[in-house]
Enzyme design. Structure first.
Site, mmCIF file in Angstrom:
data_model
loop_
_atom_site.group_PDB
_atom_site.id
_atom_site.type_symbol
_atom_site.label_atom_id
_atom_site.label_comp_id
_atom_site.label_asym_id
_atom_site.label_seq_id
_atom_site.Cartn_x
_atom_site.Cartn_y
_atom_site.Cartn_z
ATOM 1 N N ARG A 60 0.805 -1.225 0.000
ATOM 2 C CA ARG A 60 0.000 0.000 0.000
ATOM 3 C C ARG A 60 0.837 1.273 0.000
ATOM 4 N NH1 ARG A 60 -2.754 -3.875 1.560
ATOM 5 N NH2 ARG A 60 -0.769 -4.438 2.479
ATOM 6 N N THR A 61 1.791 1.350 0.911
ATOM 7 C CA THR A 61 2.499 2.620 1.077
ATOM 8 C C THR A 61 3.297 2.939 -0.182
ATOM 9 O OG1 THR A 61 2.653 2.056 3.406
ATOM 10 C CG2 THR A 61 3.951 3.944 2.665
ATOM 11 N N LYS A 89 25.844 -4.580 -0.077
ATOM 12 C CA LYS A 89 27.320 -4.623 -0.054
ATOM 13 C C LYS A 89 27.870 -4.001 1.218
ATOM 14 C CE LYS A 89 27.183 -3.509 -4.978
ATOM 15 N NZ LYS A 89 27.514 -2.408 -5.898
ATOM 16 N N ARG A 110 11.288 3.922 3.634
ATOM 17 C CA ARG A 110 10.858 2.904 4.602
ATOM 18 C C ARG A 110 12.069 2.039 4.936
ATOM 19 N NH1 ARG A 110 5.673 -1.080 4.558
ATOM 20 N NH2 ARG A 110 4.759 0.900 5.195
ATOM 21 N N HIS A 138 4.738 5.665 11.645
ATOM 22 C CA HIS A 138 4.263 5.545 10.256
ATOM 23 C C HIS A 138 3.313 6.727 10.036
ATOM 24 C CE1 HIS A 138 3.150 4.027 6.470
ATOM 25 N NE2 HIS A 138 2.792 2.786 6.771
#
Ligand code: CP
Length: 314
Positions: A60-61, A89, A110, A138
């Site tokens: 969704r986000t 890495k 995120r 959030h």
């Protein structure tokens, strides 16, 4: 009207947003919804490039942010998982964000470390939007939750909101508590014993005069204006055996809603696992798919506002 309140501002936590800013975002989201409904697109960010760095899973986000950017006419670059970036890495997030800040006008991030979004935002000159930082915050989810509550109930003031499920690791409920704070909420917390709301948040809310009741059953939680269900956050448990013990602690059934309070507004940030039976979807007040849809309008508003664009109709 120009929307100066959030220009070049990082969106890191709902704790940093005052009532004027919250209401401005909701108004802007409403304008965006109207524009999309009437025209489909509103190309006001055609001179802008937005970077989406999603180092944790998201449907969704990420997709609502990308849809928002597309509808605004922005150009985009993205990392959809940590494994396809040089994080694999050993590059630090701080280095990665500094590099990407040289390519883009805004970063949406995120990642899994609580508080790290705020740290890296302080190291770059362009706005950074926290799209979820581990079990921290959030904020954009909480803003779309506010927008949904306002649309569905016609008000935000003086509501009784029951938060159910994983209140310890669930970042959406942490952000929602602070987003609702200026609107005189009453909270009901309903969680398994090991997944209570962090005491730092509960004590902070109480010190600000918020009434909080802790209950043990869905029957009690259903006596609210809004029932906000959450998933037990499997991926945050250090010990998967503990998750196995706690999963399925609260499962909402249609019959229970009809028996206890058919008028309760049922929200969930999604994804759900088993905490809302799919028959609940048949209830008119089950609003979680409309809630997810609203995310695009709210994220359109946020992108336009932090990038200092005029929003038609605002
Ligand atoms: N609600 C939410 O943040 O969903 P995603 O994890 O799918 O982005």
């Amino acid at each position: 009207m120009h929307s100066p309140v959030l220009i070049n501002k990082d969106i890191l936590s709902t704790k940093n947003l005052n009532k004027q800013e919250l209401l401005a975002i909701l108004k802007a989201a409403s304008c965006m919804e109207k524009l999309v409904t009437e025209k489909g697109v509103c190309p006001m960010l055609t001179d802008t490039l937005i970077a989406f760095l999603f180092l944790e899973p998201s449907t969704r986000t990420r997709l609502s942010f990308e849809a928002a950017a597309e509808r605004l006419g922005a150009k985009t670059i993205s990392v959809a998982d940590a494994g396809s970036s040089s994080i694999l890495k050993g590059e630090s997030l701080s280095d990665m964000v500094k590099v990407v800040a040289g390519y883009a006008d805004c970063i949406v991030l995120r990642q899994s470390a609580m508080g790290l979004a705020e740290t890296v935002a302080g190291q770059i000159a362009i706005p950074l939007i926290n799209a979820g930082d581990g079990h921290g915050q959030h904020p954009t989810q909480a803003l779309l939750d506010l927008y949904t509550i306002s649309k569905e109930l016609g008000k935000l003031e003086s509501l009784k909101i029951a938060l159910v499920g994983d209140l310890k690791y669930g970042r959406t409920v942490h952000s929602l508590c602070y987003a609702l704070l200026p609107f005189q909420p009453e909270f009901v917390f309903c969680a398994p014993k090991d997944l209570y709301m962090p005491s730092a948040i509960t004590n902070d809310l109480k010190s600000k005069g918020v009434c909080i009741t802790e209950v043990e059953s869905l029957e009690q939680a259903l006596q609210a204006d809004v029932l906000y269900m959450t998933r037990i956050q499997k991926e945050r448990f250090p010990d998967q055996k503990q998750y196995e013990l706690l999963k399925g602690s609260f499962v909402l059934k249609k019959e229970l809603v009809l028996q206890q309070n058919k008028d309760v507004l049922i929200l969930h940030p999604l994804p759900r696992v088993d905490e809302i039976d799919t028959h609940v979807d048949e209830l008119p007040r089950a609003a979680y798919f409309r809630q997810a849809h609203n995310g695009m309008y709210v994220r359109m508003a946020l992108l336009a506002m932090v990038l200092g664009k005029d929003i038609p109709g605002l």
